[in-house]
Design a protein around this motif. Structure first.
Motif, mmCIF file in Angstrom:
data_model
loop_
_atom_site.group_PDB
_atom_site.id
_atom_site.type_symbol
_atom_site.label_atom_id
_atom_site.label_comp_id
_atom_site.label_asym_id
_atom_site.label_seq_id
_atom_site.Cartn_x
_atom_site.Cartn_y
_atom_site.Cartn_z
ATOM 1 N N TRP A 156 0.831 -1.207 0.000
ATOM 2 C CA TRP A 156 0.000 0.000 0.000
ATOM 3 C C TRP A 156 0.867 1.259 0.000
ATOM 4 O O TRP A 156 0.517 2.262 -0.623
ATOM 5 N N THR A 157 2.000 1.238 0.703
ATOM 6 C CA THR A 157 2.856 2.424 0.742
ATOM 7 C C THR A 157 3.488 2.721 -0.608
ATOM 8 O O THR A 157 3.974 3.830 -0.835
ATOM 9 N N ARG A 158 3.479 1.747 -1.525
ATOM 10 C CA ARG A 158 4.076 1.946 -2.848
ATOM 11 C C ARG A 158 3.040 2.312 -3.913
ATOM 12 O O ARG A 158 3.369 2.457 -5.086
ATOM 13 N N ILE A 159 1.774 2.453 -3.503
ATOM 14 C CA ILE A 159 0.720 2.830 -4.444
ATOM 15 C C ILE A 159 0.961 4.249 -4.972
ATOM 16 O O ILE A 159 1.228 5.178 -4.208
ATOM 17 N N LEU A 258 5.870 17.484 -2.203
ATOM 18 C CA LEU A 258 5.067 16.372 -1.682
ATOM 19 C C LEU A 258 5.740 15.019 -1.938
ATOM 20 O O LEU A 258 6.464 14.860 -2.922
ATOM 21 N N PRO A 259 5.462 14.034 -1.074
ATOM 22 C CA PRO A 259 5.880 12.665 -1.387
ATOM 23 C C PRO A 259 5.183 12.184 -2.657
ATOM 24 O O PRO A 259 4.039 12.547 -2.937
ATOM 25 N N ARG A 260 5.867 11.357 -3.421
ATOM 26 C CA ARG A 260 5.307 10.883 -4.693
ATOM 27 C C ARG A 260 4.178 9.885 -4.462
ATOM 28 O O ARG A 260 3.250 9.800 -5.272
ATOM 29 N N ARG A 261 4.254 9.123 -3.379
ATOM 30 C CA ARG A 261 3.257 8.093 -3.100
ATOM 31 C C ARG A 261 2.393 8.529 -1.924
ATOM 32 O O ARG A 261 2.885 8.745 -0.821
ATOM 33 N N PRO A 262 1.078 8.661 -2.116
ATOM 34 C CA PRO A 262 0.208 9.242 -1.082
ATOM 35 C C PRO A 262 0.080 8.416 0.183
ATOM 36 O O PRO A 262 -0.257 8.957 1.238
ATOM 37 N N PHE A 263 0.328 7.092 0.137
ATOM 38 C CA PHE A 263 0.196 6.259 1.328
ATOM 39 C C PHE A 263 1.545 5.908 1.956
ATOM 40 O O PHE A 263 1.616 5.057 2.840
ATOM 41 N N ASP A 264 2.614 6.570 1.518
ATOM 42 C CA ASP A 264 3.949 6.317 2.063
ATOM 43 C C ASP A 264 4.123 7.153 3.333
ATOM 44 O O ASP A 264 4.555 8.298 3.299
ATOM 45 N N LEU A 265 3.791 6.566 4.490
ATOM 46 C CA LEU A 265 3.804 7.303 5.747
ATOM 47 C C LEU A 265 5.214 7.757 6.118
ATOM 48 O O LEU A 265 5.392 8.841 6.692
ATOM 49 N N ALA A 266 6.209 6.945 5.813
ATOM 50 C CA ALA A 266 7.585 7.332 6.128
ATOM 51 C C ALA A 266 7.982 8.590 5.366
ATOM 52 O O ALA A 266 8.646 9.487 5.916
ATOM 53 N N ALA A 267 7.567 8.695 4.103
ATOM 54 C CA ALA A 267 7.881 9.878 3.311
ATOM 55 C C ALA A 267 7.167 11.108 3.857
ATOM 56 O O ALA A 267 7.734 12.209 3.892
ATOM 57 N N TRP A 268 5.929 10.944 4.312
ATOM 58 C CA TRP A 268 5.207 12.071 4.901
ATOM 59 C C TRP A 268 5.876 12.528 6.195
ATOM 60 O O TRP A 268 5.968 13.728 6.464
ATOM 61 N N ARG A 269 6.337 11.565 7.013
ATOM 62 C CA ARG A 269 7.006 11.941 8.256
ATOM 63 C C ARG A 269 8.317 12.674 7.996
ATOM 64 O O ARG A 269 8.761 13.486 8.812
ATOM 65 N N ALA A 270 8.952 12.376 6.872
ATOM 66 C CA ALA A 270 10.224 13.025 6.531
ATOM 67 C C ALA A 270 10.030 14.435 5.979
ATOM 68 O O ALA A 270 11.005 15.183 5.819
ATOM 69 N N THR A 271 8.779 14.822 5.679
ATOM 70 C CA THR A 271 8.511 16.160 5.163
ATOM 71 C C THR A 271 8.731 17.187 6.277
ATOM 72 O O THR A 271 8.143 17.084 7.353
ATOM 73 N N ASP A 272 9.586 18.171 6.046
ATOM 74 C CA ASP A 272 9.859 19.210 7.029
ATOM 75 C C ASP A 272 10.045 20.535 6.301
ATOM 76 O O ASP A 272 9.679 20.663 5.125
#
Length: 309
Positions: A156-159, A258-272
């Motif tokens: 799902w995180t790779r969707i 923005l992260p490229r994958r909308p369900f990639d929680l790790a990428a969202w957490r890395a957004t600063d």
């Protein structure tokens, strides 16, 4: 002495074979609830295969409090209907569940909840809604091309966003303090929120409106209006206005990666703040407060320093 719960079966046949277990006509009643099951579950070389129907009706959940594992303050009514088939990685079927006047914790206010899901090869549609006099109204719906295995969290995180045909979220009159209470935590914020998110193949937009928000460190209630334009797959355009009642007003416009994958929680957490590609802030102090002015000046300076890098 805990009250007794009488549960009685009303017929049915269970057949266990080398390659499958067959359940036909099993009916169970007790404590104001009824359960009906007809299913075939694979065993051995057919393990993982499933075809079946289930119906659970509980008209008075309070009568189930004596069942081991049930919440001691359980109340409300519940209905669940499922018709599912699974063969290999393919899942096909429907699920409907609803609860009215549901209470699961001491002191909690009743809420109504509804869930529906439809799965077919290459497609998954899910809708959820919840409402309550003290809570407000919240709902979500998604139509997505799921990964090969629906239960594969990593997949799902790779969707990619293109797999989402429709995603909608909405909330009206959401009481933030009561939402926090539902998690079992003491409220650290107060106020109400109205918001919407709409996403499809062509556009994506988020609107959020907060009123009388009380948060730690804020010297006065805050009114907030926020718009996010997510049409561009790589960035979000932010427009926001805030009013710290009787003290200051501010407007913000920004562009953020923005992260490229909308369900990639790790990428969202890395957004600063390094994701900020540009920002403008305008602040008007309504009341001359030296501490407030200093805090606002520092915020503007921090944004300016980042843009100069």
């Amino acid at each position: 002495c805990a009250p007794r719960v009488r549960i009685a079966g009303q017929g049915g046949v269970v057949t266990v074979a080398d390659d499958r277990t067959i359940v036909r006509g099993v009916r169970v009643r007790g404590a104001g609830a009824s359960l009906a099951v007809d299913a075939i579950a694979g065993r051995g070389p057919r393990a993982g295969q499933l075809a079946g129907q289930l119906e659970l009706i509980a008209s008075d959940l309070a009568r189930l409090r004596a069942v081991p594992g049930a919440p001691p303050h359980l109340a409300g009514a519940l209905a669940v209907r499922a018709d599912l088939r699974r063969r290999g990685r393919t899942v096909d079927g429907t699920l409907y569940a609803s609860a009215t006047d549901l209470v699961v914790a001491v002191g909690a206010q009743p809420v109504d909840v509804a869930v529906s899901a439809r799965a077919r090869p290459g497609r998954l549609e899910v809708a959820v809604s919840a409402s309550g006099a003290a809570l407000g109204v919240v709902g979500a719906a998604i139509d997505v091309a799921p990964p090969g295995r629906i239960d594969d969290v990593g997949a799902w995180t790779r969707i990619e966003r293109a797999a989402i045909a429709r995603l909608e979220l909405h909330g009206r009159r959401l009481d933030l303090a009561r939402l926090v209470q539902l998690t079992g935590q003491a409220p650290s914020v107060e106020g109400t929120i109205d918001g919407t998110l709409a996403l499809d193949h062509e556009q994506a937009k988020v609107e959020l409106h907060g009123r009388a928000l009380i948060v730690a460190g804020a010297p006065a209630p805050l009114d907030l209006d926020l718009t996010l334009d997510l049409t561009d797959l790589a960035t979000v355009r932010v427009s926001a206005s805030a009013y710290l009642r009787e003290l200051a007003r501010a407007t913000v416009t920004a562009t953020v990666g923005l992260p490229r994958r909308p369900f990639d929680l790790a990428a969202w957490r890395a957004t600063d703040r390094r994701s900020i590609q540009g920002a403008e802030v305008a602040i008007a102090a309504v009341v001359a407060d030296r501490d407030l002015e200093l805090a606002l000046d520092l915020a503007v300076q921090a944004i300016g320093d980042h843009r100069d890098r």
